[in-house]
Design an enzyme around this catalytic site. Structure first.
Site, PDB file in Angstrom:
ATOM      1  N   ASP A   1      -6.615   1.900   7.786  1.00 20.83           N
ATOM      2  CA  ASP A   1      -8.027   1.552   7.610  1.00 20.83           C
ATOM      3  C   ASP A   1      -8.317   0.062   7.745  1.00 20.83           C
ATOM      4  O   ASP A   1      -9.475  -0.332   7.905  1.00 20.83           O
ATOM      5  CB  ASP A   1      -8.508   1.984   6.209  1.00 20.83           C
ATOM      6  CG  ASP A   1      -8.760   3.486   6.123  1.00 20.83           C
ATOM      7  OD1 ASP A   1      -8.416   4.202   7.080  1.00 20.83           O
ATOM      8  OD2 ASP A   1      -9.294   3.926   5.099  1.00 20.83           O
TER       9      ASP A   1
ATOM     10  N   GLY B   1      -0.664   4.390   0.482  1.00 21.35           N
ATOM     11  CA  GLY B   1      -1.461   5.449   1.110  1.00 21.35           C
ATOM     12  C   GLY B   1      -0.713   6.026   2.302  1.00 21.35           C
ATOM     13  O   GLY B   1       0.505   5.875   2.417  1.00 21.35           O
ATOM     14  N   PHE B   2      -1.440   6.664   3.209  1.00 21.91           N
ATOM     15  CA  PHE B   2      -0.790   7.283   4.358  1.00 21.91           C
ATOM     16  C   PHE B   2      -0.070   6.246   5.216  1.00 21.91           C
ATOM     17  O   PHE B   2       1.047   6.469   5.655  1.00 21.91           O
ATOM     18  CB  PHE B   2      -1.818   8.037   5.199  1.00 21.91           C
ATOM     19  CG  PHE B   2      -2.291   9.312   4.556  1.00 21.91           C
ATOM     20  CD1 PHE B   2      -1.391  10.346   4.301  1.00 21.91           C
ATOM     21  CD2 PHE B   2      -3.610   9.489   4.210  1.00 21.91           C
ATOM     22  CE1 PHE B   2      -1.820  11.529   3.706  1.00 21.91           C
ATOM     23  CE2 PHE B   2      -4.052  10.674   3.625  1.00 21.91           C
ATOM     24  CZ  PHE B   2      -3.154  11.692   3.364  1.00 21.91           C
TER      25      PHE B   2
ATOM     26  N   GLY C   1       0.809  -1.214   0.000  1.00 21.81           N
ATOM     27  CA  GLY C   1       0.000   0.000   0.000  1.00 21.81           C
ATOM     28  C   GLY C   1       0.843   1.265   0.000  1.00 21.81           C
ATOM     29  O   GLY C   1       1.883   1.338   0.658  1.00 21.81           O
TER      30      GLY C   1
ATOM     31  N   VAL D   1      -1.969  -6.565  -5.012  1.00 23.55           N
ATOM     32  CA  VAL D   1      -1.643  -7.714  -4.168  1.00 23.55           C
ATOM     33  C   VAL D   1      -2.862  -8.621  -4.081  1.00 23.55           C
ATOM     34  O   VAL D   1      -3.924  -8.211  -3.614  1.00 23.55           O
ATOM     35  CB  VAL D   1      -1.184  -7.269  -2.763  1.00 23.55           C
ATOM     36  CG1 VAL D   1      -1.057  -8.470  -1.831  1.00 23.55           C
ATOM     37  CG2 VAL D   1       0.144  -6.528  -2.866  1.00 23.55           C
TER      38      VAL D   1
ATOM     39  N   GLU E   1     -18.432  17.204   2.451  1.00 25.52           N
ATOM     40  CA  GLU E   1     -17.583  18.043   1.607  1.00 25.52           C
ATOM     41  C   GLU E   1     -18.027  18.017   0.156  1.00 25.52           C
ATOM     42  O   GLU E   1     -18.067  19.040  -0.520  1.00 25.52           O
ATOM     43  CB  GLU E   1     -16.114  17.619   1.760  1.00 25.52           C
ATOM     44  CG  GLU E   1     -15.582  17.988   3.132  1.00 25.52           C
ATOM     45  CD  GLU E   1     -14.134  17.595   3.377  1.00 25.52           C
ATOM     46  OE1 GLU E   1     -13.404  18.383   3.968  1.00 25.52           O
ATOM     47  OE2 GLU E   1     -13.751  16.477   2.988  1.00 25.52           O
TER      48      GLU E   1
END
Lengths: 443, 443
Positions: free
Chosen positions: A306, A7-8, A5, A73, A168
């Site tokens: 997450d 991401g963050f 991953g 993956v 948002e």
């Protein structure tokens, strides 16, 4: 060592490793690192993709101990200690000694995957560009119509889910219809669009506390969003949604454009890992980890962000960043021979969401801000977190355009607009002969 | 009055009409006005889509006499004086009194349409994003490989056609491989990429004169482009191209990434019009018009820009702009009762192409510039012609990034990268076990 991953969670884990004497392979489905909290701004035409999604290997180029591989993956084998990933035309097997799994989450349609086609979500750049095509494309297609009912259907926008993303995006669609598009159409009046935000729970932004939820709700109504809290969306099809209110009343809203910002489900890799080690999965497919974020019985494998279920921590960027860092630090300590298995401690740096122009809500420590002060904090924080000088400058410029009612990135690709409606056979034929006399000195 | 197309021809025609008492309907397949000469910069990651493709209706919002419709024009009926266009799920028939057809051109694969899948061209934003995905994606997929022959095939880039687009894209791919990507990969060395530019004629940039062609050729070689003039590409398939040199020697180049910048064919609407009015079509499908750009026997219909064959004028932006304006002026004169049928007079404002960083060729009037002075002229002209303050500022910023070797817009979407190779079944499987030991204090 392998990190799954970009991401963050994955990026912060790799960056924590710095120049440590560890060979790291990062495997990710996307070649970019996505600044997910701003994805809705790509969807609504404010920012370009490049501003929020720099190439991961560029971000990490100076970390010579890191190798970045692009691939989806498909399999993690805990016994063989291998990760299998596929790219177009290619499968790759990468062995690991230590593993950090940060594959994030996707949408959950609560078992109704048929909703996905009609109400796309917001997780990748592809999602955002699809949504951009549908939002701007809806007005393009409305402009071709003469039947008021059909026009109204194109001009009704349904957002499902009242968390930060839903709030948002609803706020931005409202701005778009009230401030950006008016004056550009001849048949359609964009300002007459309906934007309806459905939230199953009793309030929007439940994580922000009652006061900020109320402020956000008031602000959303002010900019033209119709709020329907306590309302469940039970059906989504091409032309509308079916909803059930808290009192059990069922109703139907005709709307061509729907956005899904409700359910989140952890990457299916979570279930795969759980099946191999006997760990528990929560309702969102997140895997119950040990206090140090490792997998039960597998201290060499960490699950962060997450995908992790730990002490009720929410699936937000800050949790992903900090748990990714924690896992990397644990691996470094083990290599150094230092004591490991320290529990992960989350420092809540706060929560914020933009509601409208110059208006946000922010919950930072004991501080509860709303309106312009919260918006200033939002601006500052996002400028700091955006990667790279050019991204910051361009974002600032594009935000300046957006404050003036403009949108810098409205380009709609053919592939995006095609998803709006079946190409053939045409639903209807308009004859602009009567409706729109051409030529002649008619004005 | 109806205008077909939102490119330079259509847009300049509509703008020429100003606030004249004419109802204008512009019908275009894309909702954006494309600044086509900079499309290669979107493909090579320099500019975002929004910088070069503003929404047409936004550009024209203050012209209240203009109505913009999005749709693919499928049929023009000269006898009935109607234009039929289709959008997803919708067909529209628009009648006209006067008509300007500015539908531009697409690619010609010289009867070999099977080449298109493997060597996409450069005409729309979708094309540019597809190419961006293939260029950056090629390195992503090369990084997964261990077989040197396969890596070399991914690292060979073939550009077919030595006009301005071919030269500019070849130059930019070279910059990408020599200045942007090095240092980001662990297996692949981007600087060892081969960029081969094939041109069937004896020289690149034939319209620029021998001196500038030579300078451009020298400069291309300096930045690492292999030039193969006098060489015809006779075959294009998934893994490479077959070429025939001027002396008849046939050879094969293995290359996964191919760009088509060779043949141009006018919109098929040209053939449709010709069949109805008996006008001649040239080899590129362009329609022979009267000296005033009108269709033979149909003084109410004008064909301009890339679709028009008139006095050997080339298919460049300047011709489209000026002929579009001329047609609009003719229509206005007829409405005013002024004498019409004035012949179109083209003012050649010059020609320019970027070859490499800080290096261009420009032919303006009697002036022939090469290198840095030509580059300065290029920069100035393009800043002037880009639509909108934000686009100019962002473009300038993104160009500054590019001069430093960077690329602001590298985001590759999944849909773009998927076209690179068949998804299943995988061609091969790599085991990174031996090639790339992980973990352990190996450095």
């Amino acid at each position: 060592m392998v990190v799954v991953g970009s991401g963050f969670g994955g990026l912060f884990a790799v960056q924590e490793l710095g120049r440590a004497p560890v060979e790291v392979t990062m495997i990710s489905r996307t070649a970019y690192h996505l600044f997910q909290p701003l994805l809705y701004q790509v969807a609504t035409g404010i920012l370009s993709e490049g501003s929020i999604a720099p190439a991961t290997r560029k971000v990490l180029r100076r970390q010579h101990n890191v190798r970045v591989l692009t691939g989806d993956v498909t399999r993690i084998d805990l016994a063989a200690r291998t990760v299998t990933s596929t790219a177009p035309g290619k499968a790759t097997v990468t062995p690991y000694d230590s593993l950090i799994v940060a594959a994030g989450s996707g949408h959950s349609y609560f078992g109704r995957d048929d909703f996905a086609e009609h109400a796309p979500g917001m997780k990748t750049i592809d999602d955002a560009l699809t949504l951009r095509g549908r939002l701007f494309g809806a007005f393009e297609l409305a402009e071709l119509e003469t039947d008021p009912a059909v026009i109204e259907r194109w001009q009704t926008f349904v957002v499902i889910g009242g968390g930060p993303t839903g709030v948002e995006i609803a706020g931005q669609i409202a701005e778009l219809t009230r401030r950006t598009l008016p004056g550009e159409f001849r048949t359609v009046d964009p300002a007459r669009s309906r934007i309806i935000l459905f939230e199953a729970g009793p309030e929007v932004l439940p994580g922000f506390g009652e006061r900020l939820s109320d402020k956000a709700a008031r602000e959303l109504r002010r900019v033209g969003v119709q709020l329907r809290t306590g309302t469940k969306v039970v059906g989504v099809d091409e032309t509308g949604v079916d909803v059930v209110a808290a009192d059990g009343t069922r109703s139907r809203i005709e709307a061509m454009s729907k956005v899904w910002a409700a359910g989140v489900a952890a990457s299916p890799l979570g279930a795969q890992l759980a099946a191999q080690c006997g760990a528990e999965l929560d309702h969102a497919g997140r895997i119950a980890v040990e206090p140090d974020c490792s997998l039960p019985g597998h201290p060499e494998v960490f699950v962060v962000g997450d995908m992790m279920s730990l002490a009720g921590l929410p699936g937000v960027a800050q949790v992903a960043m900090q748990s990714g860092r924690h896992a990397a630090a644990e691996i470094l300590r083990r290599l150094r021979g230092a004591p490991t298995r320290r529990p992960f401690r989350y420092r809540d740096r706060g929560n914020m969401a933009i509601v409208a122009r110059f208006s946000a809500v922010a919950s930072v420590g004991r501080l509860r801000l709303a309106g312009f002060p919260a918006w200033l904090v939002w601006l500052l924080v996002h400028l700091i977190y955006l990667v790279g000088f050019r991204s910051r400058l361009t974002a600032l410029l594009d935000w300046a355009v957006a404050f003036g009612g403009g949108r810098s990135e409205r380009t709609v690709t053919l592939s995006a607009i095609r998803g709006l409606a079946p190409e053939t056979p045409p639903h209807s034929t308009s004859d602009h002969r009567s409706a729109h006399p051409t030529d002649g000195r008619s004005r």
